[in-house]
Design a protein around this motif. Structure first.
Motif, PDB file in Angstrom:
ATOM      1  N   ARG A 188     -11.772 -27.182  -2.412  1.00 33.46           N
ATOM      2  CA  ARG A 188     -11.012 -26.092  -3.041  1.00 33.46           C
ATOM      3  C   ARG A 188     -11.917 -24.910  -3.357  1.00 33.46           C
ATOM      4  NH1 ARG A 188      -7.214 -28.201  -7.782  1.00 33.46           N
ATOM      5  NH2 ARG A 188      -6.141 -26.261  -7.319  1.00 33.46           N
ATOM      6  N   LEU A 189     -13.166 -25.203  -3.710  1.00 35.08           N
ATOM      7  CA  LEU A 189     -14.113 -24.123  -3.986  1.00 35.08           C
ATOM      8  C   LEU A 189     -14.542 -23.405  -2.715  1.00 35.08           C
ATOM      9  CD1 LEU A 189     -16.418 -25.840  -6.620  1.00 35.08           C
ATOM     10  CD2 LEU A 189     -14.902 -23.906  -7.020  1.00 35.08           C
ATOM     11  N   LEU A 190     -14.405 -24.072  -1.566  1.00 38.81           N
ATOM     12  CA  LEU A 190     -14.859 -23.490  -0.305  1.00 38.81           C
ATOM     13  C   LEU A 190     -13.783 -22.688   0.404  1.00 38.81           C
ATOM     14  CD1 LEU A 190     -16.820 -26.582   1.095  1.00 38.81           C
ATOM     15  CD2 LEU A 190     -17.711 -24.655  -0.222  1.00 38.81           C
TER      16      LEU A 190
ATOM     17  N   VAL B 144     -10.284 -11.393  -4.980  1.00 35.14           N
ATOM     18  CA  VAL B 144      -9.530 -12.634  -4.766  1.00 35.14           C
ATOM     19  C   VAL B 144     -10.473 -13.823  -4.702  1.00 35.14           C
ATOM     20  CG1 VAL B 144      -8.136 -13.900  -3.074  1.00 35.14           C
ATOM     21  CG2 VAL B 144      -7.541 -11.548  -3.661  1.00 35.14           C
ATOM     22  N   VAL B 145     -11.579 -13.664  -3.983  1.00 36.37           N
ATOM     23  CA  VAL B 145     -12.560 -14.748  -3.865  1.00 36.37           C
ATOM     24  C   VAL B 145     -13.124 -15.122  -5.234  1.00 36.37           C
ATOM     25  CG1 VAL B 145     -14.847 -15.325  -2.972  1.00 36.37           C
ATOM     26  CG2 VAL B 145     -13.169 -14.239  -1.485  1.00 36.37           C
TER      27      VAL B 145
ATOM     28  N   PHE C  68     -13.519 -18.863  -9.774  1.00 32.99           N
ATOM     29  CA  PHE C  68     -13.580 -19.049 -11.220  1.00 32.99           C
ATOM     30  C   PHE C  68     -12.361 -19.805 -11.736  1.00 32.99           C
ATOM     31  CE2 PHE C  68     -17.138 -16.188 -11.355  1.00 32.99           C
ATOM     32  CZ  PHE C  68     -17.769 -16.463 -12.550  1.00 32.99           C
ATOM     33  N   ALA C  69     -11.202 -19.602 -11.123  1.00 38.76           N
ATOM     34  CA  ALA C  69     -10.006 -20.335 -11.553  1.00 38.76           C
ATOM     35  C   ALA C  69     -10.155 -21.824 -11.266  1.00 38.76           C
ATOM     36  CB  ALA C  69      -8.771 -19.774 -10.854  1.00 38.76           C
TER      37      ALA C  69
ATOM     38  N   LEU D 171      -7.902 -15.488 -16.797  1.00 39.38           N
ATOM     39  CA  LEU D 171      -9.059 -14.717 -16.336  1.00 39.38           C
ATOM     40  C   LEU D 171      -8.783 -13.226 -16.364  1.00 39.38           C
ATOM     41  CD1 LEU D 171     -10.253 -16.933 -13.342  1.00 39.38           C
ATOM     42  CD2 LEU D 171     -11.351 -16.677 -15.573  1.00 39.38           C
ATOM     43  N   TRP D 172      -7.552 -12.843 -16.023  1.00 41.67           N
ATOM     44  CA  TRP D 172      -7.198 -11.422 -16.081  1.00 41.67           C
ATOM     45  C   TRP D 172      -7.290 -10.905 -17.519  1.00 41.67           C
ATOM     46  CZ3 TRP D 172      -6.354  -7.191 -13.232  1.00 41.67           C
ATOM     47  CH2 TRP D 172      -5.693  -6.133 -13.832  1.00 41.67           C
TER      48      TRP D 172
END
Length: 733
Positions: A170-172, A569-570, A575-576, A627-628
């Motif tokens: 998921r991180l990739l 987006v990345v 971070f999410a 995060l926003w």
């Protein structure tokens, strides 16, 4: 530039097509692909045999690229539906129902399909560039490595029946988005090269924070509980981490003047500490960081775009050499060195190119007739790529009657637009008057008779205005202006709504009440009409020159910020996912944990008292919104305090890193892009005024053209040196 230096040869000689006609077709295909590479700023270091060129054009066709883009979107979107699912009505932990959990294998099947598409993608790319180039391309190697890790992690997930604690793949996933965009790669490279300069200022900023933290700990040492110093110390300077956090938040001014009030209320002199800290930190160092990021980013972006310009010139130069060798073999050398204009025209018909650019190049090409084109002339022919596209207004209808010509002049004049703006302003004022008058009246008690009559009159005027402009400008002339398209669409929608309202509720009459008939009440229909009318008032923007420049800058940003938006987006995605892994389930509803206080007993300004319960990391959508909210930095000290209590003091590291990456680095990069767009748009506006007298002429400006005026043209020696390293072409001097 004037001589032909190269005869294109495929690396494998046995694969050369037999016959002069087949060789001519191959040269034409090579020239077409090289020109398309130049248009798209692509590298020409790929295979150039006949079958590879067919595969290359198929790979870069709209259909294949659309499938690849859809696959990237799909694999990124999986985060919303896979465990933990975001498919709930609310993210508030107090009211959120149990989310739908997809069965094991559902999202994994979709993910496997996406990964197989990426496997095919990297395989085709690797074959086209050749294995020698593959081992030089770090992005392709990383692409292959990410796919291998993702497939292994996918296998582990299925073997554990989707119960694995962490999904590394998921991180990739954001990598698939980055590797597909050359502009994102350039932006990422610019950020990486700018990091040393940013680090120097960040180090100075950290030193500033540490010094003032120690000063604050030494300054606020009151011993009496009712003393201002003691209150300040107990609230904001209780210990070193709390003091450092308080001043870090003050650096963003989110807790100003709250952090100063306890001490300032006892003695005026304490304000000096906070004012000096804010002056040095917020006004000097933070703005200095913005200036450094802007300057370094602009410099490195210029270097990246210089490479893009080299690719463009290299592509057209390679196409020239291919056609030049073909002309030499055909006996055209006696006519002079160069390429035939007819050959170039034949190649252009096969090139996928925007109609406006192709038309300009073809018109310039036809001026050569049957003459031979030199290298300089060939390169200048394709300089049309570097020009901004200025839309030409189509001719207006011609009327024989003097009366119709006078009416055409009247209704196409800018004063007629001013009249329309004045009418739209009057419509907006009338809506404001009724909103103020009926502010305290319930919808069921309102009488919409007068407003209904006014809306009918204004909508009829908008319809008449649209028809008169169509008469004066013609359909094509009307549609060439985006403001007219905007007005026309809204007028049609308003007309449909008004006809529907009249059909259901009859004509306006005294006592026109908003009773419910059908799906919407009269008041709902009127409100919808008025919202569209307010929206239509934006038509005044093109009439105000400075506002039009600002608005067009915003439109250019929307078109050109794909790379910057992609980087955001990345960052958000990574971070999410990390936030879900670290903080999922730590925020619980009041009463379910001793850490979660009730709203009545919670301190004023705390996470619980402000009811920030939807700001959690229990699913992907909630994590993005959290995060926003932190990126905006308003009240972000509330998040720092809450997650310190719920998850531990180490959580501050996560939020501070997010603030640095999003608010400090990315926002400043976005500011740099805004400045460049606006400055170039302003310069272009002045240039158009001086040359054509038409500052409102619409044009498009890709981000590659922002620095076009200051980029250096590559020399013939540079182009030849670059071509000499092509793995699939050989130079013949």
């Amino acid at each position: 530039m004037g001589a032909c230096h190269m005869v294109p040869l495929v690396t494998d000689v046995s694969s050369l097509p037999a016959g002069a006609e087949a060789r001519r077709a191959l040269c034409f295909d090579q020239a077409v692909v090289f020109i398309e590479d130049a248009i798209q700023y692509r590298s020409i270091h790929h295979r150039v045999d006949s079958s590879s060129l067919r595969l290359y054009r198929w790979y870069y066709s709209d259909a294949c690229q659309w499938i690849l883009s859809l696959t990237i979107f799909l694999i990124l979107f999986l985060a919303f539906i896979e465990t933990p699912s975001s498919l709930t009505r609310t993210a508030d932990v107090r009211y959120r129902s149990a989310p739908w959990q997809p069965p094991c294998g559902l999202t994994e099947s979709i993910e496997l399909l996406c990964l197989l598409v990426f496997v095919a993608d990297v395989s085709v790319k690797s074959y086209l560039v050749g294995w020698a180039e593959f081992w030089k391309n770090l992005w392709l190697q990383a692409y292959l490595l990410v796919l291998v890790v993702s497939l292994l992690d996918w296998t582990v997930s299925l073997s554990l029946v989707c119960q694995e604690p962490l999904r590394v793949r998921r991180l990739l996933r954001p990598f698939f988005l980055m590797q597909n965009s050359s502009m994102m790669k350039k932006t990422l490279k610019c950020i990486r090269r700018s990091l040393p300069e940013m680090a120097s200022v960040l180090l100075l900023l950290a030193l500033h924070l540490c010094l003032f933290t120690m000063f604050g700990m030494l300054l606020f040492t009151g011993e009496k509980k009712d003393d201002g110093q003691a209150q300040e110390r107990l609230t904001y300077f209780r210990n070193l981490p709390e003091a450092l956090t308080s001043l870090l938040v003050l650096l963003t001014t989110a807790n100003n003047p709250d952090v100063m009030i306890p001490a300032y209320s006892k003695h005026r002199a304490y304000a000096v500490f906070f004012v000096v800290f804010t002056l040095i930190g917020s006004l000097f160092l933070m703005n200095l960081l913005t200036a450094i990021i802007y300057n370094q980013f602009r410099g490195y972006l210029m270097k990246s775009l210089q490479t893009s310009l080299l690719r463009r010139r290299l592509g057209t130069w390679a196409a020239y050499q291919v056609l030049c060798s073909l002309s030499a073999e055909g006996g055209a050398a006696a006519q002079g060195v160069g390429v035939k204009a007819q050959d170039v025209l034949q190649v252009l018909h096969k090139v996928q190119l925007a109609g406006s650019h192709k038309q300009a190049i073809v018109e310039k090409l036809r001026s050569y007739g049957g003459d031979m084109m030199s290298a300089d002339e060939f390169q200048k022919l394709f300089h049309e790529f570097d020009k901004r596209v200025i839309k030409q207004h189509p001719p207006r209808p011609e009327y024989r009657s003097p009366f119709l010509r006078s009416a055409q002049f009247l209704f196409s004049h800018r004063y007629f637009d001013y009249l329309g703006n004045l009418v739209a302003l009057g419509n907006l004022v009338s809506i404001c008057v009724f909103l103020v008058r009926d502010a305290d009246v319930l919808p069921g008690d309102r009488d919409d008779f007068v407003l209904g009559i006014l809306n009918c009159i204004f909508i009829l005027y908008y319809l008449l205005e649209m028809l008169l402009k169509l008469f004066a400008l013609g359909l094509r002339g009307y549609l060439v202006f985006l403001s007219n398209v905007f007005d026309g669409l809204l007028t049609i929608v308003l007309l449909v709504l008004e006809i529907s309202t009249l059909a259901v509720y009859r004509f306006p009459h005294p006592g026109w009440k908003p009773e419910m008939v059908g799906l919407l009440s009269l008041w709902d229909m009127t409100r919808l009409v008025n919202m569209l009318i307010v929206f239509r008032f934006l038509r005044i923007i093109p009439s105000m020159k400075l506002m039009a420049v600002v608005a067009s800058t915003i439109l250019d940003l929307i078109k050109n910020m794909r790379a910057f938006g992609g980087i955001l987006v990345v960052v958000y995605y990574v971070f999410a996912i990390v936030g879900i892994s670290l903080f999922r389930g730590v925020v619980v509803a009041p009463g379910n944990s001793s850490l979660a206080l009730d709203n009545g007993s919670a301190p004023c300004g705390s996470f619980e008292q402000l009811e920030y319960w939807p700001n959690n990391f229990d699913d992907f959508a909630a994590a993005l919104i959290t995060l926003w909210d932190v990126m905006v930095v308003n009240n972000w000290q509330v998040f720092l305090d809450a997650y310190r209590r719920y998850a531990g003091p180490w959580s501050k590291v996560y939020f501070v890193l997010w603030w640095l990456v999003s608010s400090v680095i990315w926002v400043n990069l976005f500011l740099a892009l805004i400045l460049e767009n606006f400055l170039h748009k302003w310069d272009r506006r002045s240039h158009l005024q001086s040359l054509a007298g038409d500052p409102e002429a619409p044009y498009q400006m890709p981000v590659e053209l922002l620095f076009r005026d200051v980029l250096e043209e590559p020399t013939e020696e540079e182009l030849l040196a670059e071509l000499s390293h092509h793995p699939h072409l050989r130079l013949r001097r």
